[in-house]
Design a protein around this motif. Structure first.
Motif, PDB file in Angstrom:
ATOM      1  N   ARG A 142       0.841  -1.369   0.040  1.00 16.48           N
ATOM      2  CA  ARG A 142      -0.228   0.023   0.193  1.00 16.48           C
ATOM      3  C   ARG A 142       0.761   1.271   0.129  1.00 16.48           C
ATOM      4  N   GLY A 143       1.969   1.204  -0.411  1.00 18.80           N
ATOM      5  CA  GLY A 143       3.088   2.517  -0.661  1.00 18.80           C
ATOM      6  C   GLY A 143       4.014   2.363   0.438  1.00 18.80           C
ATOM      7  N   PRO A 144       4.834   3.510   0.356  1.00 25.96           N
ATOM      8  CA  PRO A 144       6.140   3.403   1.200  1.00 25.96           C
ATOM      9  C   PRO A 144       5.695   3.577   2.867  1.00 25.96           C
ATOM     10  N   ARG A 145       4.552   3.926   3.255  1.00 30.15           N
ATOM     11  CA  ARG A 145       4.071   3.885   4.588  1.00 30.15           C
ATOM     12  C   ARG A 145       3.093   2.860   4.952  1.00 30.15           C
ATOM     13  N   THR A 146       3.398   1.784   4.232  1.00 21.83           N
ATOM     14  CA  THR A 146       2.305   0.601   4.463  1.00 21.83           C
ATOM     15  C   THR A 146       2.584   0.098   5.895  1.00 21.83           C
ATOM     16  N   PRO A 147       1.542  -0.140   6.697  1.00 20.39           N
ATOM     17  CA  PRO A 147       1.800  -0.562   8.000  1.00 20.39           C
ATOM     18  C   PRO A 147       2.443  -1.760   8.214  1.00 20.39           C
ATOM     19  N   ALA A 148       3.100  -1.951   9.068  1.00 19.43           N
ATOM     20  CA  ALA A 148       3.846  -3.274   9.487  1.00 19.43           C
ATOM     21  C   ALA A 148       2.903  -4.403   9.731  1.00 19.43           C
ATOM     22  N   SER A 149       3.334  -5.569   9.328  1.00 21.48           N
ATOM     23  CA  SER A 149       2.569  -6.889   9.353  1.00 21.48           C
ATOM     24  C   SER A 149       2.662  -7.285  10.880  1.00 21.48           C
ATOM     25  N   ALA A 150       1.670  -8.023  11.435  1.00 17.86           N
ATOM     26  CA  ALA A 150       1.608  -8.432  12.783  1.00 17.86           C
ATOM     27  C   ALA A 150       2.761  -9.552  12.921  1.00 17.86           C
ATOM     28  N   ASN A 151       3.003 -10.084  11.996  1.00 16.02           N
ATOM     29  CA  ASN A 151       4.554 -10.953  12.223  1.00 16.02           C
ATOM     30  C   ASN A 151       5.478 -10.060  12.576  1.00 16.02           C
ATOM     31  N   SER A 152       5.809  -9.100  11.661  1.00 14.70           N
ATOM     32  CA  SER A 152       7.141  -8.307  11.778  1.00 14.70           C
ATOM     33  C   SER A 152       6.988  -7.481  13.373  1.00 14.70           C
ATOM     34  N   MET A 153       5.977  -7.167  13.744  1.00 20.22           N
ATOM     35  CA  MET A 153       5.892  -6.425  15.010  1.00 20.22           C
ATOM     36  C   MET A 153       5.988  -7.367  16.022  1.00 20.22           C
ATOM     37  N   ALA A 154       5.796  -8.572  15.729  1.00 17.38           N
ATOM     38  CA  ALA A 154       5.945  -9.737  16.738  1.00 17.38           C
ATOM     39  C   ALA A 154       7.470  -9.818  16.981  1.00 17.38           C
ATOM     40  N   ALA A 155       8.121  -9.854  15.793  1.00 21.02           N
ATOM     41  CA  ALA A 155       9.511 -10.032  15.893  1.00 21.02           C
ATOM     42  C   ALA A 155      10.159  -8.893  16.431  1.00 21.02           C
ATOM     43  N   ARG A 156       9.921  -7.747  16.089  1.00 17.63           N
ATOM     44  CA  ARG A 156      10.433  -6.445  16.631  1.00 17.63           C
ATOM     45  C   ARG A 156      10.428  -6.576  18.391  1.00 17.63           C
ATOM     46  N   THR A 157       8.931  -6.726  18.735  1.00 14.26           N
ATOM     47  CA  THR A 157       8.752  -6.759  20.280  1.00 14.26           C
ATOM     48  C   THR A 157       9.920  -8.031  20.989  1.00 14.26           C
ATOM     49  N   THR A 158       9.681  -9.116  20.167  1.00  9.13           N
ATOM     50  CA  THR A 158      10.524 -10.038  20.952  1.00  9.13           C
ATOM     51  C   THR A 158      12.027  -9.571  20.835  1.00  9.13           C
ATOM     52  N   THR A 159      12.466  -8.958  19.873  1.00  3.37           N
ATOM     53  CA  THR A 159      13.768  -8.642  19.730  1.00  3.37           C
ATOM     54  C   THR A 159      13.977  -7.635  21.056  1.00  3.37           C
ATOM     55  N   LEU A 160      13.293  -6.635  21.278  1.00  6.06           N
ATOM     56  CA  LEU A 160      13.402  -6.008  22.588  1.00  6.06           C
ATOM     57  C   LEU A 160      13.360  -6.575  23.643  1.00  6.06           C
ATOM     58  N   ASN A 161      12.536  -7.600  23.781  1.00  5.71           N
ATOM     59  CA  ASN A 161      12.410  -8.345  25.205  1.00  5.71           C
ATOM     60  C   ASN A 161      13.656  -9.034  25.270  1.00  5.71           C
ATOM     61  N   THR A 162      14.219  -9.761  24.272  1.00  3.41           N
ATOM     62  CA  THR A 162      15.379 -10.615  24.619  1.00  3.41           C
ATOM     63  C   THR A 162      16.566  -9.804  24.779  1.00  3.41           C
ATOM     64  N   PHE A 163      16.680  -8.856  23.995  1.00  6.92           N
ATOM     65  CA  PHE A 163      17.794  -7.833  24.191  1.00  6.92           C
ATOM     66  C   PHE A 163      17.773  -7.120  25.528  1.00  6.92           C
ATOM     67  N   SER A 164      16.780  -6.631  26.130  1.00  7.16           N
ATOM     68  CA  SER A 164      16.467  -6.261  27.408  1.00  7.16           C
ATOM     69  C   SER A 164      16.865  -7.073  28.399  1.00  7.16           C
ATOM     70  N   ALA A 165      16.215  -8.334  28.284  1.00 11.40           N
ATOM     71  CA  ALA A 165      16.616  -9.389  29.283  1.00 11.40           C
ATOM     72  C   ALA A 165      17.917  -9.441  29.345  1.00 11.40           C
ATOM     73  N   HIS A 166      18.635  -9.754  28.147  1.00  9.95           N
ATOM     74  CA  HIS A 166      20.081 -10.118  28.303  1.00  9.95           C
ATOM     75  C   HIS A 166      20.880  -9.079  29.049  1.00  9.95           C
TER      76      HIS A 166
END
Length: 285
Positions: A81-105
């Motif tokens: 839907r163009g250059p500002r297409t909202p991120a998918s639920a899957n990519s947002m899940a991966a971003r959030t998991t990345t923050l959780n594992t990084f901060s826990a580490h």
């Protein structure tokens, strides 16, 4: 704040990534942390080198990045839907998991709620094989021949092995044995027999791979490119540097974008690679 909170963000990221054993997961985490750092540097109007570990662990900064990503503001490639297409639920899940594992580490767990992933409906085995044969035989207009060959080979491996991009992207040429009486490919340390369609797609791609990489071996300090998936066109010049040549290891996002474009052009709909896999969805696939 945890100890070492004043050390650089770059050092904190390197320390975190070095503790991840799997290359596929490490690559995914690296991609999102690089996106996070770039967004935060823009938000703070400072160079990325000035960011600290404490900056990355700040809940407000994390929330701002996730909000921007969800709106499509951190997207580096144009979406459906163009250059500002909202991120998918899957990519947002991966971003959030990345923050959780990084901060826990680093001893300061953010414990963010991970969005529920969404999985597209799978093709039946018959549909997957018929679609693969269609894509193998017909190159659509508007896509480079080398890109078509690479993407078809990737889809063929997904259909044959049941593995998604998380496990296929790290493959090397050593993971293929195409000249055996029963050709096979190794994915995640397991060998899978290949049918004639997949063998043909991989043989065609490895020939193109050689043509793309043979011309600049000296520029790579005399080393060959063993990664199976390489770029098919020169990249973009960045920060005053010359554009990188074709034939360098391809990033996951490059493979995803090419797959989306091929299926859209050839089939009229952007199928996901996971939809070709007969097995259950993989984490990060």
């Amino acid at each position: 704040m945890p100890e070492n909170s004043s050390r650089s963000a770059r050092t904190a990221v390197v320390a975190f990534l070095s503790a991840i054993p799997g290359e596929a997961t490490r690559s995914l985490r690296r991609t999102y942390l690089q996106e996070y750092a770039a967004h935060l540097a823009t938000l703070k109007d400072c160079p990325e080198a000035a960011l600290t570990q404490a900056d990355l662990l700040d809940p407000a900064h994390a929330a701002a990045w996730l909000d921007a990503a969800a709106r499509g503001e951190t997207r580096r490639r144009t979406g459906l839907r163009g250059p500002r297409t909202p991120a998918s639920a899957n990519s947002m899940a991966a971003r959030t998991t990345t923050l959780n594992t990084f901060s826990a580490h680093h001893g300061h767990p953010l414990a963010l709620t991970v969005p529920k992933p969404e999985f597209a409906p799978r093709l039946t085995p018959e549909e997957a094989h018929r679609t693969l044969r269609l894509l193998t035989a017909h190159q659509p207009d508007g896509i480079l021949t080398a890109t078509w060959e690479r993407t078809v080979a990737l889809i063929a491996l997904a259909v044959t092995t049941g593995h998604g991009l998380a496990h296929l992207q790290p493959m090397t040429l050593d993971d293929l044995q195409l000249d055996r009486p029963l050709p096979r490919a190794r994915v995640s340390r397991t060998w899978h027999p290949l049918d004639t369609v997949t063998r043909g797609a991989l043989t065609r791609w490895t020939g193109t791979h050689h043509a793309l990489t043979a011309g600049h071996l000296k520029a790579l300090h005399g080393g060959d490119v063993h990664q199976l998936w390489v770029t098919t066109a020169p990249g973009r010049p960045r920060q005053g540097r010359d554009a990188p040549p074709a034939g360098l290891p391809a990033a996951r996002r490059t493979l995803e974008a090419a797959h989306r474009r091929l299926t859209t052009l050839a089939l009229g709909t952007p199928l996901l690679l996971e939809q070709f896999c007969p097995a259950e969805p993989e984490n990060g696939a």
